[in-house]
Design a protein around this motif. Sequence first.
Motif, mmCIF file in Angstrom:
data_model
loop_
_atom_site.group_PDB
_atom_site.id
_atom_site.type_symbol
_atom_site.label_atom_id
_atom_site.label_comp_id
_atom_site.label_asym_id
_atom_site.label_seq_id
_atom_site.Cartn_x
_atom_site.Cartn_y
_atom_site.Cartn_z
ATOM 1 N N THR A 27 0.839 -1.203 0.000
ATOM 2 C CA THR A 27 0.000 0.000 0.000
ATOM 3 C C THR A 27 0.871 1.248 0.000
ATOM 4 O O THR A 27 2.094 1.175 0.187
ATOM 5 C CB THR A 27 -0.916 0.026 1.243
ATOM 6 O OG1 THR A 27 -0.107 0.144 2.423
ATOM 7 C CG2 THR A 27 -1.761 -1.239 1.325
ATOM 8 N N SER A 29 0.787 5.560 1.428
ATOM 9 C CA SER A 29 0.147 6.506 2.339
ATOM 10 C C SER A 29 -0.483 7.642 1.546
ATOM 11 O O SER A 29 0.023 8.026 0.487
ATOM 12 C CB SER A 29 1.189 7.064 3.313
ATOM 13 O OG SER A 29 0.691 8.217 3.967
ATOM 14 N N PRO A 30 -1.573 8.230 2.051
ATOM 15 C CA PRO A 30 -2.163 9.393 1.372
ATOM 16 C C PRO A 30 -1.196 10.566 1.271
ATOM 17 O O PRO A 30 -1.328 11.402 0.369
ATOM 18 C CB PRO A 30 -3.365 9.747 2.269
ATOM 19 C CG PRO A 30 -3.663 8.506 3.039
ATOM 20 C CD PRO A 30 -2.340 7.819 3.230
ATOM 21 N N ASP A 31 -0.221 10.615 2.188
ATOM 22 C CA ASP A 31 0.730 11.733 2.202
ATOM 23 C C ASP A 31 1.962 11.477 1.351
ATOM 24 O O ASP A 31 2.814 12.372 1.208
ATOM 25 C CB ASP A 31 1.164 12.030 3.639
ATOM 26 C CG ASP A 31 -0.002 12.503 4.503
ATOM 27 O OD1 ASP A 31 -0.856 13.230 3.973
ATOM 28 O OD2 ASP A 31 -0.051 12.121 5.685
ATOM 29 N N CYS A 53 -3.871 3.791 1.858
ATOM 30 C CA CYS A 53 -4.405 3.457 3.176
ATOM 31 C C CYS A 53 -3.888 4.399 4.255
ATOM 32 O O CYS A 53 -2.698 4.731 4.291
ATOM 33 C CB CYS A 53 -4.035 2.020 3.554
ATOM 34 S SG CYS A 53 -4.784 0.768 2.494
ATOM 35 N N ASP A 54 -4.814 4.804 5.123
ATOM 36 C CA ASP A 54 -4.463 5.523 6.334
ATOM 37 C C ASP A 54 -4.555 4.506 7.462
ATOM 38 O O ASP A 54 -5.645 4.185 7.934
ATOM 39 C CB ASP A 54 -5.436 6.674 6.562
ATOM 40 C CG ASP A 54 -5.056 7.531 7.767
ATOM 41 O OD1 ASP A 54 -4.013 7.248 8.390
ATOM 42 O OD2 ASP A 54 -5.816 8.460 8.093
ATOM 43 N N GLY A 55 -3.409 3.964 7.880
ATOM 44 C CA GLY A 55 -3.412 2.809 8.769
ATOM 45 C C GLY A 55 -3.887 1.602 7.967
ATOM 46 O O GLY A 55 -3.324 1.293 6.921
ATOM 47 N N ARG A 57 -7.221 1.396 7.051
ATOM 48 C CA ARG A 57 -8.431 1.830 6.367
ATOM 49 C C ARG A 57 -8.126 2.314 4.951
ATOM 50 O O ARG A 57 -7.230 3.136 4.742
ATOM 51 C CB ARG A 57 -9.131 2.928 7.155
ATOM 52 C CG ARG A 57 -10.492 3.285 6.582
ATOM 53 C CD ARG A 57 -11.275 4.186 7.520
ATOM 54 N NE ARG A 57 -12.592 4.481 6.969
ATOM 55 C CZ ARG A 57 -13.631 3.665 7.083
ATOM 56 N NH1 ARG A 57 -13.498 2.524 7.724
ATOM 57 N NH2 ARG A 57 -14.793 3.988 6.559
ATOM 58 N N GLU A 59 -8.501 4.445 1.790
ATOM 59 C CA GLU A 59 -8.989 5.785 1.459
ATOM 60 C C GLU A 59 -9.170 5.974 -0.048
ATOM 61 O O GLU A 59 -9.930 6.841 -0.482
ATOM 62 C CB GLU A 59 -8.002 6.840 1.988
ATOM 63 C CG GLU A 59 -7.771 6.792 3.488
ATOM 64 C CD GLU A 59 -8.998 7.246 4.266
ATOM 65 O OE1 GLU A 59 -9.861 7.929 3.673
ATOM 66 O OE2 GLU A 59 -9.099 6.913 5.465
ATOM 67 N N PHE A 77 -3.123 11.839 -2.005
ATOM 68 C CA PHE A 77 -4.552 11.977 -1.717
ATOM 69 C C PHE A 77 -5.240 12.964 -2.656
ATOM 70 O O PHE A 77 -6.465 12.968 -2.778
ATOM 71 C CB PHE A 77 -4.784 12.358 -0.248
ATOM 72 C CG PHE A 77 -4.410 13.765 0.131
ATOM 73 C CD1 PHE A 77 -5.276 14.833 -0.094
ATOM 74 C CD2 PHE A 77 -3.185 14.030 0.736
ATOM 75 C CE1 PHE A 77 -4.934 16.118 0.268
ATOM 76 C CE2 PHE A 77 -2.840 15.312 1.097
ATOM 77 C CZ PHE A 77 -3.713 16.369 0.864
ATOM 78 N N LYS A 82 -11.106 8.139 -5.530
ATOM 79 C CA LYS A 82 -11.783 7.990 -4.241
ATOM 80 C C LYS A 82 -13.065 7.162 -4.351
ATOM 81 O O LYS A 82 -13.553 6.652 -3.345
ATOM 82 C CB LYS A 82 -12.095 9.364 -3.660
ATOM 83 C CG LYS A 82 -10.842 10.191 -3.357
ATOM 84 C CD LYS A 82 -11.196 11.556 -2.797
ATOM 85 C CE LYS A 82 -9.938 12.378 -2.527
ATOM 86 N NZ LYS A 82 -10.254 13.739 -2.002
ATOM 87 N N ASN A 116 -11.558 -2.097 6.843
ATOM 88 C CA ASN A 116 -10.116 -2.306 6.889
ATOM 89 C C ASN A 116 -9.659 -3.215 5.753
ATOM 90 O O ASN A 116 -10.340 -4.199 5.416
ATOM 91 C CB ASN A 116 -9.714 -2.933 8.223
ATOM 92 C CG ASN A 116 -9.948 -1.992 9.388
ATOM 93 O OD1 ASN A 116 -9.728 -0.781 9.288
ATOM 94 N ND2 ASN A 116 -10.413 -2.533 10.506
#
Length: 294
Positions: A27, A29-31, A53-55, A57, A59, A77, A82, A116
């Motif tokens: 995965t 990160s959104p950032d 994924c944020d953690g 979850r 996104e 992001f 989305k 998740n």
Amino acid sequence: MDVPAADGGTADGKPTVKDYMTREVATVSPDATVGEVAHRIVESDEHNGYPVCDGRRVEGFVNARDLLLADDQEPIFKVMSKDLIVAHPDMDVNDAARVILRSGIQKLPVVDDAGNLVGIISNTDVIRSQIERATPEKVGKLMRTLESIHDTEVEQTRREVALEDLTPTQGKVYADELEGRTYELERGLAEPLVVIDCAPGSGTPEESREASGEERPASSDEAGDLLLADGHHRVMAADRLDIEEMDAYVILVDEDVDLGMAKTAEKEGLESLADVQVVDYARHPLVETTKRLQ
């Protein structure tokens, strides 16, 4: 919702997404930046996109096409998709196949009831789920056929069988499908084999055990000849990976019946896996026919 069966799939025999999905998912990160993700895609032999994924979850999802016109420093992001289509682990794999086909999406993130991420299933995974599948229906059909042709009674059990004890009944396997089976085995996705245990005896399997007062031995050395009825590509792939035993549906035939599969093996000189020829896909008869027609 379907009730899980003890041997995988569901109680009605239908395979589910969790039986074929990949559980270890890469995965981003959104950032993360567009440049970072683009570099990962370029360096990867397997991925042209990632769940965002944020953690745990989910996104969104980002693929190479989303990155084409974006600035390298843009956060993911802002460019990710989305509006996600996702699968549930208990979803019928055939339904997942329909979603993939109709949407044109190559990969579906698999999420649990809390949203998740628990896996991912691709178009390749659903195609593999349709090839050389050992279903209870297939086993039952073979059992009924044996009983009808040979006027005998058979029963079925489930156990581990040693590859070295198997007698193949198919002289060829294809290299491309062998690669697919290797992929499945490495990810723990392979279906059970279907094996016929043709130990000679008299009466029905149950009568034979009652008469002797003994249980049927689990060891194939004592149980008689083990004919491989279904799963030649799986077995050959397992042999390449130095796997010594595999899970199997074993059809018990206690009468000394003259099986056609045994005759085929004897006629073709098939005594062990070493006698099975691996045929390159380019030499597949259908491909050769197609080339002649062009």
